[in-house]
Design an enzyme around this catalytic site. Structure first.
Site, PDB file in Angstrom:
ATOM      1  N   LYS A   1       0.343  -1.208   0.093  1.00 25.82           N
ATOM      2  CA  LYS A   1       0.275  -0.220   0.001  1.00 25.82           C
ATOM      3  C   LYS A   1       0.575   1.008  -0.099  1.00 25.82           C
ATOM      4  O   LYS A   1       1.522   1.406   0.724  1.00 25.82           O
ATOM      5  CB  LYS A   1      -1.340  -0.178   0.887  1.00 25.82           C
ATOM      6  CG  LYS A   1      -2.104  -0.623   1.139  1.00 25.82           C
ATOM      7  CD  LYS A   1      -3.006  -1.538   1.638  1.00 25.82           C
ATOM      8  CE  LYS A   1      -4.217  -1.858   1.597  1.00 25.82           C
ATOM      9  NZ  LYS A   1      -5.493  -2.228   2.460  1.00 25.82           N
TER      10      LYS A   1
ATOM     11  N   ARG B   1      -3.953 -10.298   4.989  1.00 25.35           N
ATOM     12  CA  ARG B   1      -4.162 -10.297   3.456  1.00 25.35           C
ATOM     13  C   ARG B   1      -3.187  -9.936   2.298  1.00 25.35           C
ATOM     14  O   ARG B   1      -2.155  -8.887   2.933  1.00 25.35           O
ATOM     15  CB  ARG B   1      -5.339  -9.842   2.755  1.00 25.35           C
ATOM     16  CG  ARG B   1      -5.393  -9.460   1.238  1.00 25.35           C
ATOM     17  CD  ARG B   1      -6.690  -8.899   1.874  1.00 25.35           C
ATOM     18  NE  ARG B   1      -7.617  -7.992  -0.230  1.00 25.35           N
ATOM     19  CZ  ARG B   1      -7.246  -7.698  -0.936  1.00 25.35           C
ATOM     20  NH1 ARG B   1      -6.121  -6.784  -0.618  1.00 25.35           N
ATOM     21  NH2 ARG B   1      -7.330  -7.840  -2.006  1.00 25.35           N
TER      22      ARG B   1
HETATM   23  C1  7PJ Z   1      -7.832  -4.690   1.660  1.00 23.81           C
HETATM   24  C2  7PJ Z   1      -9.317  -5.214   1.332  1.00 23.81           C
HETATM   25  C3  7PJ Z   1      -7.824  -4.880   2.833  1.00 23.81           C
HETATM   26  C4  7PJ Z   1      -9.721  -6.011   3.111  1.00 23.81           C
HETATM   27  C5  7PJ Z   1      -8.557  -4.181  -0.743  1.00 23.81           C
HETATM   28  C6  7PJ Z   1      -5.095  -3.241  -1.814  1.00 23.81           C
HETATM   29  C7  7PJ Z   1      -6.785  -2.350  -1.869  1.00 23.81           C
HETATM   30  N1  7PJ Z   1      -9.945  -6.503   1.668  1.00 23.81           N
HETATM   31  N2  7PJ Z   1      -9.489  -5.131  -0.222  1.00 23.81           N
HETATM   32  N3  7PJ Z   1      -8.431  -5.738   3.262  1.00 23.81           N
HETATM   33  N4  7PJ Z   1      -7.860  -3.851   0.707  1.00 23.81           N
HETATM   34  N5  7PJ Z   1     -10.254  -6.630   4.192  1.00 23.81           N
HETATM   35  O1  7PJ Z   1      -5.501  -4.508  -1.717  1.00 23.81           O
HETATM   36  O2  7PJ Z   1      -4.269  -2.366  -2.135  1.00 23.81           O
HETATM   37  O3  7PJ Z   1      -6.898  -4.116   3.392  1.00 23.81           O
HETATM   38  S1  7PJ Z   1      -7.748  -3.197  -2.797  1.00 23.81           S
END
Ligand code: 7PJ
Length: 302
Positions: free
Chosen positions: A248, A282
């Site tokens: 990020k 994640r």
């Molecule tokens: C997240 C997500 C997160 C959860 C994205 C990216 C943006 N789902 N989906 N938590 N971020 N649960 O991956 O840069 O932080 S999309």
């Protein structure tokens, strides 16, 4: 809700570092490695969104997404998060039909390929949730925490799926880059408690719920860092906490690295979050995070 140590284990998602077919490093002669239990869970990111380097008319090939998902599983991902709509800040919304057309074939193909990782659908739409659950997903990752489509609660409940509720002010399209918070941790906690109550009130079993502070969603660099530093306060809510920092931009704001160069920074955030009690991560880069968290876990338990 009360905190319990190692709450991530409640999901039954832990795997052993030396599980057959994955993470075996016999050639490296590190045989002793191997009874470390992974008391954390890695969610590997499987994006099925338009290739930003193409002319916009070409879409991610489902076969490529399946291959990528199987690779992430082999590297140690216990959950594969399949998403067909970019949730990046400012992203344009996708119609439910199109989103389903992207994710459902990938979920079906992963199931057909015999994947053992749990399949998560990253969506905020009831129709996509329903189709993904029917195709074999058992985990619903909703960055709007049931605000975009409250009826997703009943769908998750009926399928007895895990449900991740994430904090975000507004929507990916509208959220401010730097929303104002008097105390970001307290406000995220209050929001998540309210969304847990909503989900439970609509039939979701509390033990299926996972909480996520929504790192990078309408938060400044300082907010993101404070959420990581004070992760224990979110863990104290008593449900497993999922952290999504992978690649990020706040990491780039600190290091100057572009998205491809943010792995080291990502690992640092996950080690800190683990030390403070988060157990789900994640990530795009599964293996390096598995390695770092395996060493962190073993060290803190030594
Ligand atoms: C997240 C997500 C997160 C959860 C994205 C990216 C943006 N789902 N989906 N938590 N971020 N649960 O991956 O840069 O932080 S999309």
């Amino acid at each position: 809700m009360t905190a319990e140590p190692g709450a991530g284990r409640a999901m039954g998602l832990e795997t052993r570092a030396q599980a057959p077919g994955r993470l075996v490093r016999t050639e490296a002669g590190v045989g002793a490695l191997s009874d470390a239990v992974m008391d954390f869970t890695i969610m590997g990111i499987v994006n099925v969104t338009p290739d930003s380097f193409s002319d916009g008319g070409r879409f991610f090939d489902p076969a490529d997404a399946v291959t990528h998902g199987l690779l992430l599983e082999a590297e140690g991902a216990a959950i594969l998060d399949v998403g067909g709509e970019s949730t990046r800040p400012g992203a344009d919304p996708v119609e439910a039909d199109e989103e389903s057309r992207r994710v459902v074939p990938v979920i079906e193909a992963l199931v057909a390929a015999g994947v053992t990782a749990r399949i998560s659908v990253d969506t905020s739409k009831a129709e996509v949730t329903e189709r993904a659950l029917a195709a074999g997903a058992t985990f619903v990752n909703d960055v709007t925490a049931l605000r975009a489509a409250p009826e997703m609660a009943e769908l998750a409940a009926a399928a007895d799926a895990e449900l991740c509720l994430m904090h975000m002010v507004g929507t990916p399209r509208t959220m401010q880059a730097q929303a104002h918070y008097d105390d970001v941790v307290s406000e995220v906690k209050r929001f998540l408690e309210e969304r847990v109550a909503f989900a439970v009130g609509h039939g979701v079993a509390e033990e299926r719920i996972i909480l996520d502070p929504g790192i990078g969603f309408g938060k400044s660099l300082a907010h993101n860092l404070e959420l990581l530093r004070r992760m224990d306060e979110l863990v104290a809510l008593g449900r497993p906490v999922l952290v999504g920092t992978s690649r990020k931009s706040f990491i780039g704001a600190l290091t100057g690295a572009d998205a491809d160069g943010r792995l080291s920074g990502t690992v640092a955030t996950n080690v800190i979050a683990y030390e403070r009690g988060a157990r789900l991560f994640r990530v795009h880069d599964v293996r390096p995070n598995v390695d770092a968290l395996t060493v962190t876990s073993a060290t803190l338990q030594a």
